[in-house]
Design an enzyme around this catalytic site. Structure first.
Site, mmCIF file in Angstrom:
data_model
loop_
_atom_site.group_PDB
_atom_site.id
_atom_site.type_symbol
_atom_site.label_atom_id
_atom_site.label_comp_id
_atom_site.label_asym_id
_atom_site.label_seq_id
_atom_site.Cartn_x
_atom_site.Cartn_y
_atom_site.Cartn_z
ATOM 1 N N GLU A 111 8.140 0.935 12.159
ATOM 2 C CA GLU A 111 9.231 1.917 12.205
ATOM 3 C C GLU A 111 8.560 3.289 12.237
ATOM 4 O O GLU A 111 7.935 3.706 11.264
ATOM 5 C CB GLU A 111 10.120 1.726 10.974
ATOM 6 C CG GLU A 111 11.473 2.355 11.152
ATOM 7 C CD GLU A 111 11.501 3.755 10.628
ATOM 8 O OE1 GLU A 111 11.198 4.685 11.426
ATOM 9 O OE2 GLU A 111 11.797 3.936 9.442
ATOM 10 N N GLU A 124 8.516 14.861 16.993
ATOM 11 C CA GLU A 124 9.096 14.876 15.660
ATOM 12 C C GLU A 124 8.536 16.079 14.888
ATOM 13 O O GLU A 124 7.316 16.258 14.842
ATOM 14 C CB GLU A 124 8.694 13.565 14.967
ATOM 15 C CG GLU A 124 9.536 13.214 13.789
ATOM 16 C CD GLU A 124 9.233 11.805 13.277
ATOM 17 O OE1 GLU A 124 8.050 11.437 13.200
ATOM 18 O OE2 GLU A 124 10.193 11.100 12.936
ATOM 19 N N CYS A 153 12.891 9.790 9.001
ATOM 20 C CA CYS A 153 12.638 9.192 10.317
ATOM 21 C C CYS A 153 13.884 9.245 11.191
ATOM 22 O O CYS A 153 13.803 9.447 12.392
ATOM 23 C CB CYS A 153 12.153 7.763 10.153
ATOM 24 S SG CYS A 153 13.163 6.795 9.043
ATOM 25 N N LYS A 183 0.900 -1.170 0.000
ATOM 26 C CA LYS A 183 0.000 0.000 0.000
ATOM 27 C C LYS A 183 0.933 1.212 0.000
ATOM 28 O O LYS A 183 1.616 1.483 0.973
ATOM 29 C CB LYS A 183 -0.885 -0.041 1.252
ATOM 30 C CG LYS A 183 -1.310 1.302 1.808
ATOM 31 C CD LYS A 183 -2.329 2.039 0.954
ATOM 32 C CE LYS A 183 -2.700 3.371 1.602
ATOM 33 N NZ LYS A 183 -1.691 4.436 1.326
#
Ligand code: NAD
Length: 491
Positions: free
Chosen positions: A259, A392, A293, A184
Site C-alpha cells: 500500500e 505525493e 496515504c 517491524k
C-alpha cells in the site's frame, strides 16, 4: 524547564520482542524519537540488526510449527483477538494519548485510530472460524475440496503515520488465519507497536507468534524482507521502498501486499451539496495534517462554479486551527523537520508555478515550540502534469484543477501514477456512477470521503498505489495458501 533539561530526563527505552523476550535493554546501539508537537524526547529505540532478524525468523518458525499453536482452534485465536480489542477499548485514553504524542495527531483523530484498531482485532477475531474452503463438483466418484492453510511467517512493515491502525489491520488478519507475525515498526513512531508487544507478551499466545522488531529500515527492515524463511510481506509506505521490498520478496518467491499512497482526487460537480462537499474536501486533506496515504490532495472542480466554491473552501481553510495534537486542533504538527522541509519545498515550487489561495506558510502555534507546523494550503493554477500536481506531498496541501465535462474530470483524475481513492460529489446518479466506473482507484466514495472508518471495505490501489487489498474479508486471503485435495472413491 528547558528543552535540554527535559531531554536529559530518563526516558522509556523500547526494546525488541523476540521469542517472548525483551531484547536490547543493555545495548548502546539506540536512537531517540521526539514528540512532533514540541520536539521533546519521548523514547530511546533499540536498533535491531540482521542477527535479531535471524533469531526472530527462527523463533517464528518454531512457534508456528509448535503443537501449542497448531492445536489452538480457530475460534480460540479469534477470542484472543476479541480480548485484545476489549483491552484497547478499556484503555482507550492511554492508547489515544500515546498515539497523539508519538505521531502528533489531534487527540480526537487518535481516539478514532484507537477505535479503528479495536474494530480490526474484533472484526478479524470474529472471522477466524468463518474462513472456509469449498467443494468443487468435477465428476462422480471424485470429491474435490480446497483447504485453506496459513502461509506461515508473515512480516508487517509499518509506516509512521497510522502505526496502531495499520498494525491492527494486517496483524489482525494474519493471526486470525493462524500465522506467526513479525512486526517491524516505523523508525519514528514505534510506541503503539511496543504497547501491543507488551500485551501479546503477557497473553497466553505461544512465544514467537507475535514479535516486534524496532530500528532502521536498512538495518532491520531490509534483512527481514529478504529472509528466505518468511512467507508473506505486508508493506505500507513510499513507492520507492515498496519497490525494493517487493524485489527482495521476489528473490525468495514470496508474495507481497503493498500500500504505497496516492494523489487522490475529489471531483466536485456544480450540482453537489456544497456544504457537504466543502466539509468533505477539507477533511480529506487535513486529516493527520495531510500525512495520510488516502489524503484527498487534488480538488477537481467544475469550471462553472469554481470561483464561488473556492471562495467557500478558502474561508473554511482560514477558519481551521493549527496546533499541538493534545489541544485537539484541526491540524497537528508535521512529523519531523525532514518531512516539514520537503513539504515547504513543494509549496515554494508551487508558488513559482501557480497561485496560493490559502495558507502556504509555516506557523508557530501556542504550545508548539520545537515542533513543525504548516497552514492548510490551497494552490490553484498548476499545470496538471507538473511534479507538485503529480507527486505525493504528504502535508496539508491541496492542488486545484478545473474541468468542463465528466469526461475531462475522469481524464484528470486518472492522470497520475497513483490510484488509491477518489471522491465524487454530485446529485446526478448517472454522472456519479459513470465517474465511479471509469476512475482507476481502489476505493470510490460518492458524496462522502474517507477510508479510515471502513474496516469492512477492501482497501488498496491501482497502478503505483500498490498491489493487493487490505481490510475486509478479502484481506484474509493474503495470509492463506489454498490446498486442493481430490478424493477418488467407489469403482
Ligand atoms: P518508507 O517507505 O521509507 O518507510 C516505511 C517503512 O519501511 C518504515 O518502517 C521503514 O523503516 C521501512 N523500510 C525502509 N526501508 C526499508 C527496506 N529497504 N526494507 C524494508 N523496510 C524498509 O517511508 P518514510 O521514509 O517513512 O517516508 C517517506 C515518504 O513515504 C513520505 O514522505 C510519504 O510520502 C511516504 N509515506 C507513505 C505512507 C503511506 O501511508 N502510504 C506512509 C508513510 C510514508
Amino acid at each position: 524547564m528547558s528543552k535540554e533539561e527535559m531531554n536529559s530526563e530518563k526516558v522509556q527505552r523500547i526494546p525488541l520482542l523476540i521469542d517472548g523476550q525483551w531484547i536490547g535493554e543493555e545495548r548502546e546501539d539506540v536512537y531517540s524519537v521526539y514528540a512532533p508537537a514540541n520536539g521533546h524526547k519521548l523514547a530511546e529505540i533499540v536498533r535491531g540488526n540482521g542477527q535479531d532478524v535471524e533469531r526472530a525468523v527462527q523463533a517464528a518458525q518454531t512457534a508456528f510449527e509448535s503443537d501449542a499453536w497448531q492445536n489452538i482452534k480457530p475460534f480460540e485465536r479469534g477470542q484472543l483477538l476479541v480480548r485484545l480489542a476489549q483491552h484497547i477499548r478499556d484503555h482507550r485514553d492511554e492508547w489515544a494519548a500515546r498515539e497523539c504524542q508519538d505521531v502528533g495527531k489531534p487527540l480526537s483523530q487518535a481516539y478514532a485510530d484507537v477505535e479503528a484498531a479495536a474494530r480490526y482485532f474484533e472484526f478479524y477475531g470474529g472471522a477466524a472460524d468463518k474462513v472456509a474452503g469449498e467443494t468443487i463438483p468435477i465428476e462422480n466418484g471424485l470429491l474435490n475440496v480446497t483447504v485453506l492453510e496459513p502461509v506461515g511467517i508473515t512480516v508487517h512493515i509499518v509506516p509512521w503515520n497510522y502505526p496502531l491502525q495499520i498494525i491492527a489491520r494486517s496483524v489482525g488478519a494474519a493471526l486470525a488465519t493462524g500465522n506467526a507475525v513479525i512486526v517491524k515498526s516505523a523508525e519514528d513512531t514505534p510506541l503503539s507497536a511496543h504497547a501491543l508487544a507488551e500485551w501479546f507478551a503477557a497473553s497466553e499466545l505461544p512465544r514467537g507468534i507475535f514479535q516486534h522488531l524496532t530500528g532502521l529500515g536498512q538495518e532491520v527492515g531490509a534483512p527481514l524482507v529478504a529472509h528466505p524463511g518468511i512467507n508473506h510481506v505486508t508493506f505500507t509506505g513510499s513507492v520507492q521502498t515498496g519497490i525494493s521490498v517487493m524485489k527482495a520478496a521476489a528473490e525468495n518467491v514470496v508474495q507481497s501486499t503493498l500500500e504505497l499512497g496516492g494523489k487522490s482526487p475529489n471531483i466536485v460537480f456544480a450540482d453537489a451539496d456544497w456544504n457537504k462537499a466543502v466539509e468533505g474536501v477539507t477533511r480529506a486533506i487535513i486529516q493527520n495534517a495531510g500525512q495520510t496515504c488516502s489524503a484527498g490532495s487534488r480538488l477537481l472542480i467544475e469550471e462553472s462554479c469554481k470561483a464561488e466554491f473556492l471562495d467557500r473552501l478558502r474561508q473554511k481553510f482560514e477558519s481551521l486551527q493549527v496546533g499541538p495534537g493534545e489541544r485537539d486542533t484541526d491540524i497537528g504538527p508535521i512529523l519531523n523537520e525532514k518531512q516539514f522541509k520537503q513539504i515547504m519545498a513543494r509549496i515554494d515550487e508551487a508558488k513559482q508555478q501557480g497561485k496560493i489561495i490559502a495558507g502556504g506558510r509555516a506557523v508557530n502555534p501556542e504550545g508548539g515550540k520545537g515542533g513543525f507546523y504548516i497552514e492548510p494550503t490551497i494552490i490553484d493554477g498548476l499545470e496538471p502534469h507538473c511534479s507538485v500536481a503529480q507527486e505525493e506531498i504528504f502535508g496539508p496541501v491541496l492542488s486545484v484543477f478545473t474541468f468542463k465535462s465528466a469526461e475531462e474530470a475522469i481524464n484528470l483524475a486518472n492522470s497520475t501514477d497513483y490510484g488509491l481513492v477518489a471522491g465524487v460529489w454530485t446529485k446526478d446518479i448517472d454522472v456519479a456512477h459513470t465517474v465511479a466506473a471509469k476512475v482507476k482507484a481502489g476505493q470510490v466514495f460518492i458524496n462522502n470521503y474517507g477510508a479510515a472508518g471502513g474496516i469492512q471495505m477492501p482497501f488498496g490501489g491501482y497502478k503505483k498505489s500498490g498491489i493487493g487489498r487490505e481490510k475486509g474479508f478479502v484481506a484474509l486471503r493474503n495470509y492463506l495458501e489454498i490446498k486442493n485435495i481430490a478424493v477418488k472413491y467407489g469403482n
